[in-house]
Design a protein around this motif. Structure first.
Motif, PDB file in Angstrom:
ATOM      1  N   THR A  93       0.871  -1.179   0.000  1.00 14.43           N
ATOM      2  CA  THR A  93       0.000   0.000   0.000  1.00 14.43           C
ATOM      3  C   THR A  93       0.903   1.223   0.000  1.00 14.43           C
ATOM      4  N   LEU A  94       0.333   2.381  -0.238  1.00 18.47           N
ATOM      5  CA  LEU A  94       1.140   3.605  -0.198  1.00 18.47           C
ATOM      6  C   LEU A  94       1.581   3.888   1.240  1.00 18.47           C
ATOM      7  N   PRO A  95       2.889   4.023   1.493  1.00 15.08           N
ATOM      8  CA  PRO A  95       3.386   4.265   2.848  1.00 15.08           C
ATOM      9  C   PRO A  95       3.193   5.731   3.258  1.00 15.08           C
ATOM     10  N   THR A  96       2.237   5.989   4.140  1.00 15.80           N
ATOM     11  CA  THR A  96       1.925   7.369   4.522  1.00 15.80           C
ATOM     12  C   THR A  96       3.085   8.045   5.253  1.00 15.80           C
ATOM     13  N   ASP A  97       3.865   7.297   6.041  1.00 17.62           N
ATOM     14  CA  ASP A  97       5.023   7.908   6.706  1.00 17.62           C
ATOM     15  C   ASP A  97       5.978   8.515   5.680  1.00 17.62           C
ATOM     16  N   LEU A  98       6.158   7.822   4.580  1.00 17.36           N
ATOM     17  CA  LEU A  98       7.030   8.284   3.505  1.00 17.36           C
ATOM     18  C   LEU A  98       6.410   9.488   2.792  1.00 17.36           C
ATOM     19  N   MET A  99       5.113   9.438   2.556  1.00 21.25           N
ATOM     20  CA  MET A  99       4.430  10.531   1.870  1.00 21.25           C
ATOM     21  C   MET A  99       4.492  11.827   2.670  1.00 21.25           C
ATOM     22  N   LEU A 100       4.431  11.710   3.991  1.00 21.82           N
ATOM     23  CA  LEU A 100       4.492  12.902   4.847  1.00 21.82           C
ATOM     24  C   LEU A 100       5.842  13.606   4.766  1.00 21.82           C
ATOM     25  N   GLN A 101       6.863  12.933   4.254  1.00 25.40           N
ATOM     26  CA  GLN A 101       8.196  13.524   4.146  1.00 25.40           C
ATOM     27  C   GLN A 101       8.420  14.239   2.814  1.00 25.40           C
ATOM     28  N   LEU A 102       7.432  14.211   1.930  1.00 25.56           N
ATOM     29  CA  LEU A 102       7.523  14.959   0.673  1.00 25.56           C
ATOM     30  C   LEU A 102       7.324  16.445   0.946  1.00 25.56           C
ATOM     31  N   ALA A 103       8.148  17.271   0.329  1.00 27.10           N
ATOM     32  CA  ALA A 103       7.943  18.718   0.379  1.00 27.10           C
ATOM     33  C   ALA A 103       6.720  19.055  -0.468  1.00 27.10           C
ATOM     34  N   VAL A 104       6.044  20.138  -0.154  1.00 26.00           N
ATOM     35  CA  VAL A 104       4.951  20.602  -1.003  1.00 26.00           C
ATOM     36  C   VAL A 104       5.550  20.913  -2.377  1.00 26.00           C
ATOM     37  N   GLY A 105       4.961  20.341  -3.415  1.00 32.84           N
ATOM     38  CA  GLY A 105       5.503  20.450  -4.767  1.00 32.84           C
ATOM     39  C   GLY A 105       6.416  19.290  -5.125  1.00 32.84           C
ATOM     40  N   GLY A 106       6.744  18.443  -4.146  1.00 34.27           N
ATOM     41  CA  GLY A 106       7.614  17.292  -4.375  1.00 34.27           C
ATOM     42  C   GLY A 106       6.868  16.132  -5.001  1.00 34.27           C
ATOM     43  N   PRO A 114       0.772  -6.163  -4.418  1.00 32.52           N
ATOM     44  CA  PRO A 114       1.241  -7.315  -3.658  1.00 32.52           C
ATOM     45  C   PRO A 114       2.383  -8.052  -4.355  1.00 32.52           C
ATOM     46  N   ASP A 115       3.228  -8.696  -3.551  1.00 32.17           N
ATOM     47  CA  ASP A 115       4.307  -9.521  -4.081  1.00 32.17           C
ATOM     48  C   ASP A 115       3.708 -10.633  -4.931  1.00 32.17           C
ATOM     49  N   GLY A 116       4.120 -10.706  -6.189  1.00 33.31           N
ATOM     50  CA  GLY A 116       3.619 -11.732  -7.093  1.00 33.31           C
ATOM     51  C   GLY A 116       2.279 -11.398  -7.731  1.00 33.31           C
ATOM     52  N   GLY A 117       1.689 -10.271  -7.348  1.00 33.45           N
ATOM     53  CA  GLY A 117       0.389  -9.870  -7.899  1.00 33.45           C
ATOM     54  C   GLY A 117       0.534  -8.691  -8.846  1.00 33.45           C
ATOM     55  N   THR A 118      -0.577  -8.066  -9.153  1.00 36.48           N
ATOM     56  CA  THR A 118      -0.596  -6.914 -10.043  1.00 36.48           C
ATOM     57  C   THR A 118      -0.020  -5.700  -9.320  1.00 36.48           C
ATOM     58  N   GLN A 119       0.979  -5.093  -9.932  1.00 30.42           N
ATOM     59  CA  GLN A 119       1.626  -3.911  -9.363  1.00 30.42           C
ATOM     60  C   GLN A 119       1.609  -2.791 -10.402  1.00 30.42           C
ATOM     61  N   TYR A 120       1.531  -1.571  -9.893  1.00 29.04           N
ATOM     62  CA  TYR A 120       1.562  -0.399 -10.760  1.00 29.04           C
ATOM     63  C   TYR A 120       2.544   0.616 -10.210  1.00 29.04           C
ATOM     64  N   LEU A 121       3.181   1.347 -11.108  1.00 23.49           N
ATOM     65  CA  LEU A 121       4.029   2.466 -10.719  1.00 23.49           C
ATOM     66  C   LEU A 121       3.130   3.689 -10.564  1.00 23.49           C
ATOM     67  N   TYR A 122       3.213   4.340  -9.410  1.00 25.48           N
ATOM     68  CA  TYR A 122       2.421   5.535  -9.138  1.00 25.48           C
ATOM     69  C   TYR A 122       3.317   6.753  -9.051  1.00 25.48           C
ATOM     70  N   GLN A 123       2.802   7.864  -9.531  1.00 29.39           N
ATOM     71  CA  GLN A 123       3.419   9.177  -9.340  1.00 29.39           C
ATOM     72  C   GLN A 123       2.563   9.889  -8.296  1.00 29.39           C
ATOM     73  N   VAL A 124       3.184  10.252  -7.185  1.00 27.73           N
ATOM     74  CA  VAL A 124       2.485  10.914  -6.084  1.00 27.73           C
ATOM     75  C   VAL A 124       3.068  12.310  -5.937  1.00 27.73           C
ATOM     76  N   GLU A 125       2.230  13.322  -6.075  1.00 30.69           N
ATOM     77  CA  GLU A 125       2.694  14.702  -5.940  1.00 30.69           C
ATOM     78  C   GLU A 125       2.077  15.323  -4.694  1.00 30.69           C
ATOM     79  N   ARG A 126       2.896  15.997  -3.920  1.00 36.23           N
ATOM     80  CA  ARG A 126       2.411  16.702  -2.717  1.00 36.23           C
ATOM     81  C   ARG A 126       1.945  18.082  -3.158  1.00 36.23           C
TER      82      ARG A 126
END
Length: 167
Positions: A93-106, A114-126
């Motif tokens: 899942t998206l790690p919220t602790d990591l997301m909170l460390q993004l600068a605004v505009g980052g 899941p491991d072995g399941g369907t995975q997608y690359l996400y772009q997350v912008e603050r």
């Protein structure tokens, strides 16, 4: 403001070194940025350090690149906030602790699924700061994840190794 980059799951150290070259000061007028490469496996951090010392030791010696053992799910608050975060392993899942460390505009790029399941690359912008940005001197308990602070875009299907949690 100098750029701050976090490389989670640094592996061989190649991408941390490449980021280091991108943020390195090219003249006295420019401030050098900082890159933090982390991995939960100490042997990988040491292997990355050994690899970097062969050709890119100046990045370590100057402090442009810092390598450390840390849990990618929790990020690396000592260097935050970050303008860019690259995650080289799939989070369930998206790690919220990591997301909170993004600068605004980052921006963060992260494979999710899941491991072995369907995975997608996400772009997350603050895009906002309602929940607060967590930095080195902050108490993360006082800050909170607010969904409206982020814009997320699914980019493409991928297959990565899992993002390991530190026990």
């Amino acid at each position: 403001e100098p750029l701050r980059v976090l490389d989670v799951g640094l592996g061989s150290g190649y991408l941390s070194a490449a980021f280091g070259r991108l943020v390195q000061a090219k003249s006295d007028e420019l401030k050098a940025g900082a890159v933090y490469g982390i991995d939960v496996i100490p042997e990988l951090v040491e292997a990355a350090r050994s690899n970097m010392l062969k050709r890119d030791g100046d990045l370590l010696e100057s402090g442009t690149v810092t390598l450390d053992v840390a849990d990618g799910w929790r990020g690396y608050p000592r260097g935050s906030p970050y303008h860019a975060i690259h995650v080289g392993a799939a989070a369930a899942t998206l790690p919220t602790d990591l997301m909170l460390q993004l600068a605004v505009g980052g921006t963060m790029v992260i494979p999710v699924g899941p491991d072995g399941g369907t995975q997608y690359l996400y772009q997350v912008e603050r895009v906002g700061n309602l929940g607060g940005v967590v930095g080195a001197d902050d108490n993360a308990e006082e800050k909170g994840y607010r969904e409206e602070d982020y814009q997320m875009r699914r980019v493409l299907g991928v297959r990565y190794v899992p993002l390991v949690r530190k026990d």
